[in-house]
Design a protein around this motif. Structure first.
Motif, PDB file in Angstrom:
ATOM      1  N   UNK A   1     101.576  22.881  28.770  1.00 17.55           N
ATOM      2  CA  UNK A   1     101.500  21.583  29.448  1.00 17.55           C
ATOM      3  C   UNK A   1     102.560  21.578  30.529  1.00 17.55           C
ATOM      4  N   UNK A   2     102.126  21.481  31.769  1.00 24.19           N
ATOM      5  CA  UNK A   2     103.063  21.416  32.890  1.00 24.19           C
ATOM      6  C   UNK A   2     103.579  20.004  33.095  1.00 24.19           C
TER       7      UNK A   2
ATOM      8  N   UNK B   1      93.568  20.051  35.243  1.00 26.80           N
ATOM      9  CA  UNK B   1      93.977  18.679  34.981  1.00 26.80           C
ATOM     10  C   UNK B   1      92.960  18.066  34.027  1.00 26.80           C
ATOM     11  N   UNK B   2      93.438  17.652  32.847  1.00 29.20           N
ATOM     12  CA  UNK B   2      92.571  17.031  31.853  1.00 29.20           C
ATOM     13  C   UNK B   2      92.577  15.523  32.060  1.00 29.20           C
ATOM     14  N   UNK B   3      91.416  15.017  32.482  1.00 28.01           N
ATOM     15  CA  UNK B   3      91.246  13.584  32.727  1.00 28.01           C
ATOM     16  C   UNK B   3      90.332  12.991  31.665  1.00 28.01           C
ATOM     17  N   UNK B   4      90.549  11.735  31.343  1.00 30.61           N
ATOM     18  CA  UNK B   4      89.662  11.011  30.449  1.00 30.61           C
ATOM     19  C   UNK B   4      88.395  10.660  31.232  1.00 30.61           C
TER      20      UNK B   4
ATOM     21  N   UNK C   1      96.794  15.089  31.960  1.00 32.73           N
ATOM     22  CA  UNK C   1      97.647  16.209  31.587  1.00 32.73           C
ATOM     23  C   UNK C   1      97.359  17.363  32.531  1.00 32.73           C
ATOM     24  N   UNK C   2      98.409  18.023  33.003  1.00 34.86           N
ATOM     25  CA  UNK C   2      98.265  19.217  33.831  1.00 34.86           C
ATOM     26  C   UNK C   2      98.648  20.401  32.947  1.00 34.86           C
ATOM     27  N   UNK C   3      97.710  21.344  32.799  1.00 38.59           N
ATOM     28  CA  UNK C   3      97.929  22.506  31.946  1.00 38.59           C
ATOM     29  C   UNK C   3      97.667  23.776  32.751  1.00 38.59           C
ATOM     30  N   UNK C   4      98.232  24.871  32.289  1.00 39.59           N
ATOM     31  CA  UNK C   4      98.029  26.164  32.955  1.00 39.59           C
ATOM     32  C   UNK C   4      98.340  27.271  31.957  1.00 39.59           C
ATOM     33  N   UNK C   5      97.866  28.488  32.246  1.00 42.79           N
ATOM     34  CA  UNK C   5      98.166  29.608  31.359  1.00 42.79           C
ATOM     35  C   UNK C   5      99.660  29.896  31.245  1.00 42.79           C
ATOM     36  N   UNK C   6     100.421  29.572  32.290  1.00 42.60           N
ATOM     37  CA  UNK C   6     101.868  29.760  32.276  1.00 42.60           C
ATOM     38  C   UNK C   6     102.497  28.797  33.281  1.00 42.60           C
ATOM     39  N   UNK C   7     103.800  28.630  33.190  1.00 41.58           N
ATOM     40  CA  UNK C   7     104.500  27.710  34.097  1.00 41.58           C
ATOM     41  C   UNK C   7     104.431  28.147  35.556  1.00 41.58           C
ATOM     42  N   UNK C   8     104.269  29.440  35.795  1.00 41.35           N
ATOM     43  CA  UNK C   8     104.228  29.936  37.167  1.00 41.35           C
ATOM     44  C   UNK C   8     102.813  30.229  37.672  1.00 41.35           C
ATOM     45  N   UNK C   9     101.800  29.763  36.961  1.00 44.96           N
ATOM     46  CA  UNK C   9     100.410  29.965  37.399  1.00 44.96           C
ATOM     47  C   UNK C   9     100.162  29.239  38.720  1.00 44.96           C
ATOM     48  N   UNK C  10      99.373  29.845  39.568  1.00 44.01           N
ATOM     49  CA  UNK C  10      99.080  29.224  40.860  1.00 44.01           C
ATOM     50  C   UNK C  10      98.034  28.123  40.759  1.00 44.01           C
TER      51      UNK C  10
END
Length: 125
Positions: free
Chosen positions: A30-31, A55-58, A42-51
């Motif tokens: 979770x970024x 974004x998980x929206x309801x 929520x903003x998620x990515x495979x890693x903190x430095x992913x390009x």
């Protein structure tokens, strides 16, 4: 000129369960968690430095503000350096996965998230 895909919007029915799937099972990070009062995402990515991030929206909340949007699941292709290990990890975590198949570009399998949205993973060398 567009230089990079920054974010992909994924509209889900249950954000908390989706965050749990992507972090606990798929290994994402979770970024950020954002709440502007009218909506939460929520903003998620495979890693903190992913390009690129997801974004998980309801889905229901966003539909109230922008009913004209296409709320279908995007067709996403993820890359991994070790397809066999990821396949095993996903199976061990009870993620629904398809068979590993050979395609002209290499090997690939699909998987489903907690809401039965399907995505694919291919091996990169």
């Amino acid at each position: 000129m567009i230089n990079i895909v920054g974010q992909i919007m994924l509209y889900v029915n249950n954000q908390e369960e989706s965050v749990k799937f992507w972090t606990e099972k798929a290994g994402f990070t979770v970024l950020s968690e954002n709440d502007n009062g009218a909506m939460k995402w929520f903003v998620i990515a495979p890693s903190k430095d992913a390009q690129t991030s997801i974004v998980l929206h309801n889905k229901e909340v966003v539909a109230k503000f922008s009913p004209e949007l296409n709320f279908g699941t995007p067709s996403l292709m993820f890359f991994t350096k070790d397809l066999d290990q990821l396949y095993k990890d996903f199976n061990d975590k009870n993620i629904t996965v398809g068979e590993i198949v050979n395609i002209p570009g290499g090997r690939v399998f699909n998987f489903a998230d907690n809401e039965e949205n399907y995505f694919a993973v291919t091996e990169i060398k």
